[in-house]
Design a protein around this motif. Structure first.
Motif, PDB file in Angstrom:
ATOM      1  N   GLU A 331       0.739  -1.365  -0.006  1.00  0.00           N
ATOM      2  CA  GLU A 331       0.015   0.059  -0.067  1.00  0.00           C
ATOM      3  C   GLU A 331       0.969   1.275  -0.136  1.00  0.00           C
ATOM      4  OE1 GLU A 331      -3.792  -0.418   2.428  1.00  0.00           O
ATOM      5  OE2 GLU A 331      -2.502  -1.571   3.538  1.00  0.00           O
ATOM      6  N   VAL A 333       3.941   1.491  -1.901  1.00  0.00           N
ATOM      7  CA  VAL A 333       4.625   1.736  -2.988  1.00  0.00           C
ATOM      8  C   VAL A 333       4.645   3.067  -3.656  1.00  0.00           C
ATOM      9  CG1 VAL A 333       5.205   0.648  -5.192  1.00  0.00           C
ATOM     10  CG2 VAL A 333       4.791  -0.852  -3.252  1.00  0.00           C
ATOM     11  N   ASP A 334       3.521   3.400  -3.792  1.00  0.00           N
ATOM     12  CA  ASP A 334       3.126   4.793  -4.432  1.00  0.00           C
ATOM     13  C   ASP A 334       2.667   5.541  -3.417  1.00  0.00           C
ATOM     14  OD1 ASP A 334       2.385   6.272  -7.393  1.00  0.00           O
ATOM     15  OD2 ASP A 334       0.766   6.744  -5.659  1.00  0.00           O
ATOM     16  N   SER A 335       3.629   6.756  -3.093  1.00  0.00           N
ATOM     17  CA  SER A 335       3.594   7.440  -2.240  1.00  0.00           C
ATOM     18  C   SER A 335       2.219   8.395  -2.147  1.00  0.00           C
ATOM     19  CB  SER A 335       4.790   8.416  -1.634  1.00  0.00           C
ATOM     20  OG  SER A 335       4.865   9.227  -2.913  1.00  0.00           O
ATOM     21  N   LEU A 336       1.812   8.936  -3.048  1.00  0.00           N
ATOM     22  CA  LEU A 336       0.709   9.619  -3.317  1.00  0.00           C
ATOM     23  C   LEU A 336      -0.583   9.010  -3.141  1.00  0.00           C
ATOM     24  CD1 LEU A 336      -0.830  12.511  -3.965  1.00  0.00           C
ATOM     25  CD2 LEU A 336      -0.607  11.563  -6.527  1.00  0.00           C
ATOM     26  N   SER A 337      -0.603   7.942  -3.478  1.00  0.00           N
ATOM     27  CA  SER A 337      -1.802   6.921  -3.078  1.00  0.00           C
ATOM     28  C   SER A 337      -1.827   6.480  -1.741  1.00  0.00           C
ATOM     29  CB  SER A 337      -1.774   5.599  -3.951  1.00  0.00           C
ATOM     30  OG  SER A 337      -2.008   5.729  -5.420  1.00  0.00           O
ATOM     31  N   ALA A 338      -0.812   6.239  -1.259  1.00  0.00           N
ATOM     32  CA  ALA A 338      -0.696   6.315   0.446  1.00  0.00           C
ATOM     33  C   ALA A 338      -1.047   7.313   1.051  1.00  0.00           C
ATOM     34  CB  ALA A 338       0.765   5.595   0.722  1.00  0.00           C
ATOM     35  N   LYS A 339      -0.599   8.453   0.573  1.00  0.00           N
ATOM     36  CA  LYS A 339      -1.150   9.609   1.475  1.00  0.00           C
ATOM     37  C   LYS A 339      -2.701   9.710   1.475  1.00  0.00           C
ATOM     38  CE  LYS A 339       3.183  12.141   0.772  1.00  0.00           C
ATOM     39  NZ  LYS A 339       3.605  13.186  -0.013  1.00  0.00           N
TER      40      LYS A 339
END
Length: 352
Positions: A331, A333-339
């Motif tokens: 969850e 791996v992609d920092s924008l999606s994680a935020k």
């Protein structure tokens, strides 16, 4: 908060300097502080530890007379609390003499000098405190967090639940104040400003120093989680929201895993340290865990025994009153999606 009373800024033409606020010190001697004498006593001890120099070439902010005034104020405040504690010197010159008389003696270490006063304050706070959270086996007296190395701990007062970190104390933080229904960011910041070197720092720098110290105990995905909640809290007033404590010891085994495995007297305590702990209003306790491959695999292969240990410990924590929330490494791996995911999670968690 309290330390802001101790110093004042003096403007003299084109330059300014800070000096002890003698009027405020005198006021504290004559009447209890609005925030309570316990906090003032802790702050005065921290001030003396910070300002009394190890090296006579660096005199600190206070002169001899001012140091004496602070020591007298501390003794008066402690006496109001019913604590008799004798500082073995009366001013800064007396401290130099004390050091010379005990040149090769650990008793000159200021943390040790003031330890009996600290212990008495802690016993008093614990004796008068009621209605707090309970930990895995009783009241929560100490929170050890932001740990980068495992501390070594001794019980300084077993009956009172007072501990002392004797090794690796520079690699962890000890929140040693009574824990009420929650630990908010404002309470954590008040505790942080009483730590060594913090009392004279501007508020924004002090906040940034706290965040930097918390992040220093984390890996990159964990830092992203902490940063996301920090920003979430900042957008919502910050102070009254529960603090997010990283790398927290919920229970403690004094032996390392390899030492315990060679002994016959017990099994290794599983998961002594949690990734994050949040103590929220209403006595709700949230454990947040960010799971990498090592939680369910060994040498790249599935490990059912590791997974079984993990869910077994989750059940135990839930039965003890903790709510456990897990995040998968994928969850993050992609920092924008994680935020985006984390913002929604914290909104739902704290709205419930």
């Amino acid at each position: 908060m309290v330390q802001g009373l101790f110093f004042e800024t003096v403007h003299d033409g084109s330059y300014s300097y800070r000096r002890l606020n003698r009027a405020a010190i005198n006021d504290l001697r004559s009447a209890p502080a609005a925030g309570g004498d316990e906090e003032v006593a802790h702050a005065l001890i921290d001030l003396l530890i910070d300002d009394l120099p190890e090296d006579p070439q660096h005199d600190g902010l206070m002169d001899n007379s001012e140091t004496g005034a602070v020591i007298r104020c501390l003794k008066t405040v402690l006496r109001r609390l019913g604590i008799e504690f004798e500082v073995p010197f009366h001013d800064k010159q007396g401290y130099y003499s004390f050091r010379m008389e005990h040149e090769n003696d650990l008793s000159t270490d200021l943390t040790r000098v003031f330890a009996p006063g600290r212990a008495a304050l802690e016993r008093r706070e614990q004796a008068t405190f009621t209605g707090g959270l309970r930990g895995l086996r009783g009241e929560l007296h100490n929170l050890i967090f932001a740990a980068t190395q495992k501390p070594e701990i001794v019980w300084r007062d077993v009956a009172g639940g007072v501990i002392e970190i004797t090794k690796n104390k520079d690699h962890c933080l000890l929140y040693d104040r009574p824990v009420g229904a929650a630990v908010t960011w404002s309470e954590l910041v008040r505790w942080w400003q009483l730590q060594d070197g913090m009392y004279g720092m501007p508020e924004q720098r002090r906040l940034q120093a706290l965040l930097t110290r918390l992040r220093g105990a984390l890996n990159t995905p964990e830092q992203l989680l902490l940063d996301s909640y920090w920003n979430f809290a900042m957008q919502r007033g910050f102070d009254d929201l529960p603090a997010l404590l990283p790398q927290v010891y919920l229970h403690y085994d004094p032996l390392a895993k390899h030492q315990r495995s060679r002994r016959a007297e017990g099994k290794v305590l599983a998961r002594q340290r949690m990734d994050f702990l949040m103590l929220a209003p209403g006595g709700r306790r949230y454990v947040l865990e960010l799971d990498g491959k090592d939680h369910y695999s060994r040498d790249g292969k599935p490990a059912p025994d590791l997974y079984a240990d993990m869910v077994r410990e989750d059940r135990r924590l839930r039965l003890q009153g903790y709510e456990v929330y897990r995040f998968g490494g994928a969850e993050f791996v992609d920092s924008l999606s994680a935020k985006i995911m984390l913002s929604g999670f914290f909104h739902q968690l704290l709205a419930s």
